[in-house]
Design an enzyme around this catalytic site. Structure first.
Site, short mmCIF file in Angstrom:
data_model
loop_
_atom_site.label_atom_id
_atom_site.label_comp_id
_atom_site.label_asym_id
_atom_site.label_seq_id
_atom_site.Cartn_x
_atom_site.Cartn_y
_atom_site.Cartn_z
N CYS A 2 0.84 -1.19 0.00
CA CYS A 2 0.00 0.00 0.00
C CYS A 2 0.88 1.24 0.00
O CYS A 2 2.10 1.16 -0.07
CB CYS A 2 -0.91 0.02 1.23
SG CYS A 2 -1.86 -1.49 1.47
N ARG A 50 -4.67 0.95 -1.03
CA ARG A 50 -4.41 -0.47 -0.84
C ARG A 50 -4.22 -1.23 -2.14
O ARG A 50 -5.01 -1.09 -3.08
CB ARG A 50 -5.57 -1.13 -0.07
CG ARG A 50 -5.27 -2.59 0.28
CD ARG A 50 -6.41 -3.29 0.98
NE ARG A 50 -6.01 -4.65 1.35
CZ ARG A 50 -6.83 -5.67 1.49
NH1 ARG A 50 -8.14 -5.50 1.29
NH2 ARG A 50 -6.37 -6.86 1.82
N SER A 52 -4.29 -5.03 -2.78
CA SER A 52 -4.73 -6.19 -2.00
C SER A 52 -3.86 -7.41 -2.30
O SER A 52 -3.78 -7.84 -3.45
CB SER A 52 -6.20 -6.51 -2.33
OG SER A 52 -7.02 -5.39 -2.10
N ASN A 75 1.93 -0.09 5.17
CA ASN A 75 2.45 -0.38 3.84
C ASN A 75 3.46 -1.50 3.99
O ASN A 75 4.45 -1.36 4.71
CB ASN A 75 3.13 0.86 3.25
CG ASN A 75 3.94 0.55 2.01
OD1 ASN A 75 3.61 -0.36 1.26
ND2 ASN A 75 5.00 1.31 1.79
#
Length: 627
Positions: A2, A50, A52, A75
């Site tokens: 992220c 994000r 994923s 992150n």
């Protein structure tokens, strides 16, 4: 994977409009195109984008503890999260997701500010403890993931990229002149500086605790490399077996994902070893160029065929001028490493097939893979030659020989060796990485620029050399590179270029157990009689054809010295135009013109200096930086 960003308002500071959080996180959309989340709890604003990877459906952030009093934006990836979660559940903590992120809040509840030392992974996070009115920022032990911080009157602004901090509208865009001297000298800015005076990097293995009531900010280090006296004595066979096992464990740990996963394969020792440990189901990616001296595709193909893995390749003939404009958008914390181009291109190829890729980065810094280490050993023998022979015969002859067009070769390597051997021996192996030495620096920078410098660009090398006092020369060099060249150049390149493609790249050779093992083994297993990485090569040759292991190292690069004379000539003329340089007041236009003339006439290879100036000039123009 992220990107995170946020603003903390300190006592006496004006609370910003929470809408700025969306502006900040929108600038790092490429780091997380799958979703975003905001935590707005004045005086704390924290947000994230994000990508994923784990618990795709349930891992949205921010994530809190049971009563919501602790919230985190994160992150990275935690590779030992399952073991940590199991232990936390035994201690009574309740989880509502299957994500690695949730481990952070419960581990904080259990261990307080010391909890990052329990993590094996790559990470940067911001954790808000509402009850205690404090925020904890942290960056992983090696510095794989970035975290930038600007301490301002009444506020602290942070983010995964500097562009997120700038989007807040709170951070001044002023040049740090010491950082510019470092950038031009080394092609990167050593931590904690950045080219922005107000922005600093949180250093690897550090936390930053912010007390929202008092405004007190405390930085602490929670990790460092094993000390010099940690070196253990075992037989070489025992070390080889142990390394083989630990590498396999590290690769398996980092293969955990709920999305497609592959590997970047150059055909070199490090990436080949990683792929070998992934098994026959691995999916690998390589790119090549039509210039044979820069093309490693045959080596990568040979390894892929020997391992029986599926291999995707692409021969690149990119529009590099257009690509330059695209890549510079991700260079708000710039480096002048040419290999951003192939790194981006192989990441783009991989992203068409997978979301996560493993790479071999870190092997050179841990196991002794660079020619600079060999050069340092050669320098001791070079100094034994009579000065009249060195300075009066050999060096002048090499100076008169023009650089060869191929990437390396005997002539180019000999010229570079003599150039570095002339520099301050106190810099050790790092002098062969110094592209702007003091004499040329004094001719390149204007008097006004020189007056604004408060320290020498070599200061960080001397600092890390002192830190490594007590280590033998090889381990001392590795310590310096782990602390700076790896984290401030190589890992920056991998992070920026892979995330530009929304690709998560993991680096198993920098797994904490591998790092610990590498600094416990004798340096004779990392450099021996001028041969680099002897132990890692021996172990890799158990899994990969020996001809692939014991070949000349090429490195991941591009024919930039030729491109500067044709593809980038127009851009060079524009960004390094004498009138522009005069107006900026940083570079001597006459010196720049002389460097360009020598390079274009092939009397010398000044590609590193010219390229660094191009990157800097574009950076300054792109981000509107006050000089």
């Amino acid at each position: 994977m992220c990107g995170i960003a946020g603003v903390l308002t300190l006592p006496g500071g004006e609370r910003p409009d929470p809408s700025l959080l969306a502006r900040m996180t929108d600038t790092i959309l490429h780091r997380g195109p799958d979703g975003r989340g905001h935590h707005v709890d004045p005086p704390v604003l924290m947000g994230m984008r994000r990508l994923s990877i784990i618990d795709v459906a349930g891992g949205d952030q921010p994530i809190g503890n049971e009563d919501g009093s602790v919230q985190v934006v994160f992150n990275g990836e935690i590779y030992n999260y399952r073991e940590l979660r199991a232990e936390l559940e035994r201690q009574g903590h309740r989880f509502r997701t299957a994500s690695d992120t949730e481990v952070l809040v419960h581990l904080y509840e259990q261990h307080g500010d010391a909890f990052p030392s329990y993590l094996n992974g790559m990470f940067a996070f911001a954790l808000h403890d509402r009850t205690r009115q404090r925020v904890l920022l942290a960056r992983d032990q090696i510095g794989i993931k970035p975290l930038f911080v600007a301490r301002l009157p009444g506020q602290l602004v942070f983010g995964s990229e500097i562009k997120a901090l700038l989007a807040s509208g709170l951070v001044p865009r002023e040049l740090d002149h010491d950082a510019l001297a470092e950038f031009m000298s080394w092609e990167y800015v050593p931590a904690p500086r950045t080219l922005f005076r107000a922005v600093r990097k949180l250093e690897p293995g550090c936390t930053l605790a912010v007390d929202l009531r008092s405004g007190e900010i405390v930085e602490r280090r929670f990790f460092d490399l094993p000390p010099a006296d940690a070196v253990e004595h075992r037989s070489e066979a025992e070390w080889a077996d142990r390394l083989d096992v630990v590498l396999g464990q590290a690769v398996r740990r980092q293969m955990v994902a709920d999305v497609p996963l592959g590997a970047l394969l150059s055909g070199g020792v490090d990436s080949s070893m990683v792929v070998a440990k992934m098994g026959r189901d691995a999916l690998t990616f390589s790119i090549g160029f039509d210039d044979a001296s820069y093309d490693e595709l045959p080596h990568a193909r040979r390894v892929a065929e020997a391992l029986g893995v599926r291999h995707e390749v692409e021969v690149i003939r990119p529009d590099v001028r257009t690509l330059f404009d695209h890549l510079m958008q991700f260079m708000d914390d710039p480096i002048a490493d040419f290999s951003i181009f192939p790194t981006y291109l192989v990441s783009r190829l991989a992203r068409r097939h997978v979301t996560v890729a493993l790479s071999g980065d870190g092997g050179d810094e841990l196991f002794g893979g660079y020619d600079t280490y060999v050069a340092q050993g050669m320098a001791r023998r070079w100094q034994r030659l009579p000065a009249a022979l060195r300075s009066g015969v050999v060096a002048p002859i090499l100076d008169r020989i023009p650089p060869r067009p191929q990437k390396k070769g005997l002539i180019n390597k000999a010229k570079r060796f003599v150039e570095g051997a002339r520099l301050d021996p106190a810099l050790g192996h790092a002098r062969w990485r110094l592209f702007l030495e003091s004499a040329l620096r004094s001719r390149l920078f204007t008097g006004a620029m020189a007056e604004r410098q408060t320290q020498q660009p070599e200061a960080h090398i001397h600092r890390y050399m002192e830190e490594a006092e007590g280590r033998d020369p090889v381990d001392r060099a590795l310590h310096v590179d782990m602390k700076s060249y790896l984290v401030d150049n190589c890992l920056v390149k991998v992070d920026r270029m892979s995330m530009a493609c929304s690709l998560e790249v993991r680096v198993p050779l920098l797994d904490l157990e591998v790092v610990d093992l590498a600094f416990r083994m004798p340096s004779s297993l990392k450099l021996r009689d001028g041969a680099t990485k002897p132990l890692l090569k021996e172990v890799t040759a158990r899994h990969v054809p020996r001809e692939s292991v014991y070949r000349t190292k090429q490195g991941f690069s591009i024919p930039i010295k030729h491109w500067l004379n044709d593809t980038f000539r127009e851009l060079t003329d524009e960004l390094l135009a004498p009138e522009r340089l005069h107006a900026d007041g940083l570079f001597q236009a006459g010196t720049v013109e002389a460097l360009l003339a020598e390079h274009r006439a092939n009397r010398a290879n000044h590609s590193h200096i010219i390229w660094a100036m191009l990157v800097f000039q574009d950076w300054q123009r792109r981000w509107g930086v006050s000089l």
